[in-house]
Design a protein around this motif. Structure first.
Motif, short mmCIF file in Angstrom:
data_model
loop_
_atom_site.label_atom_id
_atom_site.label_comp_id
_atom_site.label_asym_id
_atom_site.label_seq_id
_atom_site.Cartn_x
_atom_site.Cartn_y
_atom_site.Cartn_z
N ARG A 52 34.52 47.27 43.06
CA ARG A 52 35.60 47.27 44.06
C ARG A 52 36.22 45.87 44.18
N GLN A 53 35.33 44.86 44.19
CA GLN A 53 35.83 43.47 44.29
C GLN A 53 36.71 43.11 43.10
N ALA A 54 36.31 43.56 41.91
CA ALA A 54 37.09 43.26 40.70
C ALA A 54 38.50 43.83 40.83
N LEU A 55 38.59 45.07 41.29
CA LEU A 55 39.91 45.70 41.43
C LEU A 55 40.72 45.03 42.55
N SER A 56 40.03 44.57 43.58
CA SER A 56 40.77 43.95 44.68
C SER A 56 41.33 42.58 44.28
N VAL A 57 40.67 41.90 43.34
CA VAL A 57 41.23 40.64 42.82
C VAL A 57 42.60 40.90 42.21
N LEU A 58 42.70 41.96 41.41
CA LEU A 58 43.97 42.27 40.74
C LEU A 58 45.02 42.74 41.75
N ARG A 59 44.58 43.44 42.78
CA ARG A 59 45.52 43.85 43.82
C ARG A 59 46.05 42.63 44.57
N ASP A 60 45.13 41.71 44.91
CA ASP A 60 45.54 40.51 45.65
C ASP A 60 46.52 39.66 44.84
N GLU A 61 46.38 39.68 43.53
CA GLU A 61 47.29 38.91 42.69
C GLU A 61 48.62 39.61 42.47
N GLY A 62 48.71 40.87 42.94
CA GLY A 62 49.96 41.61 42.74
C GLY A 62 50.08 42.19 41.34
N VAL A 63 49.00 42.12 40.56
CA VAL A 63 49.02 42.66 39.20
C VAL A 63 48.88 44.19 39.24
N ALA A 64 48.12 44.66 40.22
CA ALA A 64 47.85 46.10 40.33
C ALA A 64 48.11 46.54 41.75
N GLU A 65 48.30 47.85 41.92
CA GLU A 65 48.46 48.38 43.28
C GLU A 65 47.68 49.67 43.42
N ALA A 66 47.12 49.86 44.62
CA ALA A 66 46.36 51.07 44.89
C ALA A 66 47.32 52.15 45.35
N ARG A 67 47.10 53.38 44.88
CA ARG A 67 47.84 54.52 45.43
C ARG A 67 46.82 55.45 46.03
N LYS A 68 47.03 55.78 47.29
CA LYS A 68 46.04 56.56 48.06
C LYS A 68 45.55 57.78 47.29
N GLY A 69 44.25 57.84 47.11
CA GLY A 69 43.64 59.02 46.50
C GLY A 69 43.84 59.15 45.01
N ALA A 70 44.64 58.26 44.41
CA ALA A 70 44.96 58.42 42.98
C ALA A 70 44.35 57.32 42.13
N GLY A 71 44.01 56.18 42.75
CA GLY A 71 43.40 55.11 41.98
C GLY A 71 44.21 53.83 42.04
N VAL A 72 43.90 52.93 41.11
CA VAL A 72 44.57 51.63 41.05
C VAL A 72 45.40 51.59 39.77
N PHE A 73 46.66 51.17 39.91
CA PHE A 73 47.60 51.25 38.80
C PHE A 73 48.20 49.87 38.50
N VAL A 74 48.55 49.65 37.25
CA VAL A 74 49.26 48.43 36.87
C VAL A 74 50.63 48.50 37.53
N ARG A 75 50.95 47.44 38.25
CA ARG A 75 52.22 47.46 38.95
C ARG A 75 53.37 47.37 37.94
N ALA A 76 54.34 48.25 38.11
CA ALA A 76 55.50 48.21 37.25
C ALA A 76 56.35 47.00 37.63
N PHE A 77 56.62 46.14 36.68
CA PHE A 77 57.49 45.00 36.96
C PHE A 77 58.77 45.24 36.17
#
Lengths: 261, 261
Positions: A52-77
């Protein structure tokens, strides 16, 4: 360059690093689903909290975003490319097109909120515009939306002594916008200065730009000058940094730049 | 997109937000003393711990700083002003000065770490430099420090076929730096493109730039072109956003910009 002592880095950090590298190398593209907590627990033999911490690092950096119930996704830039210099070329606004049209190519950037009022400008603006204490400004506040997502807040200040009675004081400034009207009034903007900063957004900016967590804003303060160096407009812009790439093209031997301001 | 539900935000966060807005609007200027814990307890009717947390939010963001026994003060923002266009004018590097000297006026920006190596460039760089699969690059990695604080990481890529055997492949490139050497080699850079983004820093960038919490980085990718539009260098820069204001001055009728890249 700092060399990283891999062995000392916490496990969640090393997992985040390997995912980030996989994203940067294109193994996971924009919008792709990243491995979930269960996947990471299995692959790396770690506890759920570590995954969970590993995924939250990427979320905090704005590289990834969580979508409720669906998982963590690479943010479309898929940013808006803002070409300042080309964008402000007189050829463009001189024949009735909005100065924004070059930014977005085929994407629809729209103003969804606009207010126009007469106000005493903040000191920093009055100073740049060389206003006396009793001179007020026409303040044009706009929010720009792309595909339904607000991406830019812009507040322009123009001296009332210059623009009173013109379409600049109306919501609809007419073909070519503010700069075409300034030209008609004898204050054609020909020099521009853009100052750029970046910081985390205020609560109000997060709300107005519907920003994701962990995303900064870019601030652009643009001052427009006539050919005699007279400042005629200051435009303070706040951009969702996740939505923009700014581009400046220029030569090694620049023309004379404004001496004023 | 995350939207903020005001009523759900903890009280210390709301107090921090109102103080931050007062700072951004200029009610408290650089160096001004902010209300202390006692003031905040009275004004907002909160416990000391809540007041303390509110102030620590602003300290963590780098907006404010504590001075022992004196209180919490708005941090003076005394940024490096980076004037790209003026800075890269040929007059400047053409007579032996570093391209960095105009940035800092009387402040001492120094390179405290430098490595030079021959590497296969990442795909995004090879593409911009039009390299074939077997052409490598001279990679110059530098960290710049101002008053002991690291402010900028820069990684330059130059095609080995162009620069092999020149001082560009040495740590010390000599008077005028890389661009003066490129001119001597017949590849004088005369057009520049700068692309700017902003995002939160990676852990590695936080460490290398000794960044405060809540501070983004500005990314500048600069490509230098010869007069025939031949790309000769890509420089990827990472700036501590708390230390920089970028400035671009330009005219409404720009000169021809590079067509390549």
């Amino acid at each position: 360059m700092a060399t990283t002592d891999d062995d000392r880095r916490p496990k969640y950090q090393r997992i985040a690093d390997s995912l980030r590298e996989a994203i940067q190398s294109g193994d996971y593209g924009p919008g792709d689903r990243l491995p979930g907590e269960n996947d990471l627990m299995t692959t790396h033999g770690v506890a759920r909290m570590t995954a969970r911490q590993a995924l939250s690092v990427l979320r905090d950096e704005g590289v990834a975003e969580a979508r409720k119930g669906a998982g963590v996704f690479v943010r479309a830039f898929r940013p808006i490319r803002r070409r300042s210099i080309e964008r402000l070329a007189r050829d463009q606004w001189g024949n009735g097109r909005s100065i924004w049209s070059a930014d977005i190519e085929n994407r629809a950037l729209e103003v969804d909120r606009i207010t126009v009022s007469e106000e005493t400008a903040p000191d920093r603006i009055s100073t740049v515009l060389n206003l006396t204490a009793d001179e007020t400004t026409c303040v044009r506040r706009r929010r720009f939306v792309l595909d339904g997502k607000p991406v830019l807040l812009a507040t322009s200040y123009l001296p009332i002594p210059l623009v009173a009675g013109s379409a600049i004081t109306q919501e609809d400034t007419g073909p070519g916008g503010t700069y075409a009207r300034l030209a008609e009034l004898g204050y054609e903007p020909v020099h521009f200065r853009e100052e750029i900063r970046s910081r985390m957004p205020s609560k109000d900016e997060v709300a107005q730009l519907a920003m994701s967590a962990g995303t900064p804003v870019i601030l652009i303060c643009r001052t427009a000058y006539t050919d005699t160096g007279h400042p005629v407009e200051v435009n303070e812009m706040t951009l969702d940094a996740a939505s923009y790439v700014l581009e400046y093209d220029f030569d090694a031997n620049p023309r004379t730049t404004p001496t004023n301001g």
